[in-house]
Design an enzyme around this catalytic site. Structure first.
Site, PDB file in Angstrom:
ATOM      1  N   GLY A  80       0.506  -1.288   9.645  1.00  0.00           N
ATOM      2  CA  GLY A  80       0.033   0.100   9.578  1.00  0.00           C
ATOM      3  C   GLY A  80       0.456   0.825   8.319  1.00  0.00           C
ATOM      4  N   GLY A  90       0.808  -1.222   0.000  1.00  0.00           N
ATOM      5  CA  GLY A  90       0.000   0.000   0.000  1.00  0.00           C
ATOM      6  C   GLY A  90       0.841   1.272   0.000  1.00  0.00           C
ATOM      7  N   GLY A 144      -6.354 -16.672   3.088  1.00  0.00           N
ATOM      8  CA  GLY A 144      -5.890 -18.000   3.485  1.00  0.00           C
ATOM      9  C   GLY A 144      -5.625 -18.969   2.349  1.00  0.00           C
ATOM     10  CB  CYS A 200      -5.737  -0.784   6.216  1.00  0.00           C
ATOM     11  SG  CYS A 200      -4.422  -1.345   7.296  1.00  0.00           S
ATOM     12  CB  ALA A 241      -0.752  -3.877  13.997  1.00  0.00           C
TER      13      ALA A 241
END
Ligand SMILES: Cc1cc2nc3c(=O)[nH]c(=O)nc-3n(C[C@H](O)[C@H](O)[C@H](O)COP(=O)(O)O)c2cc1C
Length: 303
Positions: A72, A46, A244, A130, A70
């Site tokens: 971020g 991203g 997955g 997100c 996380a």
């Protein structure tokens, strides 16, 4: 000869396997392991308009059947990406998709304005889902109106196809997908990670500095598959399914349930050649079943 290609309408992929955003770096990190041209596509990590540091550590935790992250959205920003990375990616004969992020609608649009001027990008994946940017896990993909608003704006400003990445952290994901379709998105991809947490029983503190993170990997596959099935049944535009996928059989489940292509994420972090292996396993399945064109199985679920 088996034809593994899939046509998303706005781009034709040589096979349905896409390396998912955030698990495949900017692509170059995986080039020593295999020829990236063999992928259907890959999505880069991203990118915001500006560089971002992401969350402080700890930001990754292994759970019994999944990964909690996380990170971020740490990233180098669209300008450095365009100058330092994109020129090196152009030699690969595969679709390059840029995952675009923003803290405001205008920031998504500014990132897209900048990227519109760069060559060698097949599409944008709009990351509105997100779960680990804010402590409360909020993001536009949790709400139909917020989804409609940001997708419409970006679609207006974009010179390229837009794939909207949806969040599984909602009650009715099909409703959000319909909003994205009404706003003009060319495709949807789902799912992003599930809002989750882990606790350290000695310190009694959350393990992640952000408290919450996003769960991915085998643990989420059956839920992601259910969501892809529900969305594919209701939408006219292509659906890219993920969550997955670790094997060709996992990928087949998503294709049969209606996904036109599939994303491989966490599996790349365990085996850098996972996507390649999955392509080979899809080929083997087609050979075994006498399927000449993989598109024949898309949405072929007998339900
Ligand atoms: C470490 C990590 C980083 C991720 N970063 C991004 C990102 O930058 N943008 C995005 O849209 N999704 C991101 N994702 C979500 C994945 O692309 C994917 O949607 C999700 O992990 C489910 O697929 P999987 O179970 O195959 O990993 C990230 C996932 C992980 C595990």
């Amino acid at each position: 000869m088996i034809d593994l290609s899939v046509d998303l309408g706005f781009v034709k992929l040589k096979n349905p396997v896409i390396a998912s955003s955030g698990t495949f770096g900017y692509g170059l990190e995986f080039a020593p392991f295999f020829d990236l041209s063999r992928l259907g596509a890959f999505v880069v990590k991203g990118l915001y308009f500006c560089a971002k540091e992401g969350n402080p550590p700890p930001r990754l935790v292994e759970t019994s059947s999944g990964l909690l992250n996380a990170v971020g959205l740490q990233g180098i920003g669209v300008q450095r990406f365009s100058e330092e990375i994109l020129p090196k990616l152009r030699k690969f004969e595969t679709a390059i998709i840029v995952n675009v992020c923003g803290e405001s609608e205008e920031e998504y649009a500014s990132a897209v304005d900048f990227l519109n001027r760069q060559k060698g990008i097949s599409a944008y994946e709009l990351n509105i889902s997100c779960p680990n940017l804010r402590r409360d896990g909020l993001c536009p993909a949790l709400d139909s109106e917020a989804t409609f608003s940001v997708v419409s704006l970006v679609k207006n400003r974009s010179s390229r196809p837009v794939i909207t990445k949806l969040s599984p952290n909602v009650t009715d994901i099909a409703r959000i997908a319909i909003s994205a379709q009404e706003a003009g998105t060319d495709a949807v991809s789902l799912v992003n990670t599930f809002l989750a947490m882990a606790v350290d029983v000695d310190s009694r503190k959350p393990v992640l500095s952000n408290v919450f993170g996003g769960l991915s990997g085998p643990a989420i596959k059956p839920i992601a598959l259910r969501m892809v099935y529900q969305v594919a049944k209701q939408l006219k535009i292509p659906v890219i399914g993920m969550g997955g996928i670790f094997s060709g059989k996992d990928a087949l489940e998503f294709l049969i349930a209606g996904a036109k292509a599939v994303g491989v994420g966490t599996a790349n972090l365990i085996d850098p050649k996972a996507a390649l292996r999955i392509i080979e396993e899809l080929k083997d399945y087609c050979q075994e079943k006498g399927i000449k064109k993989i598109e024949e199985i898309i949405g072929s679920i007998r339900a």
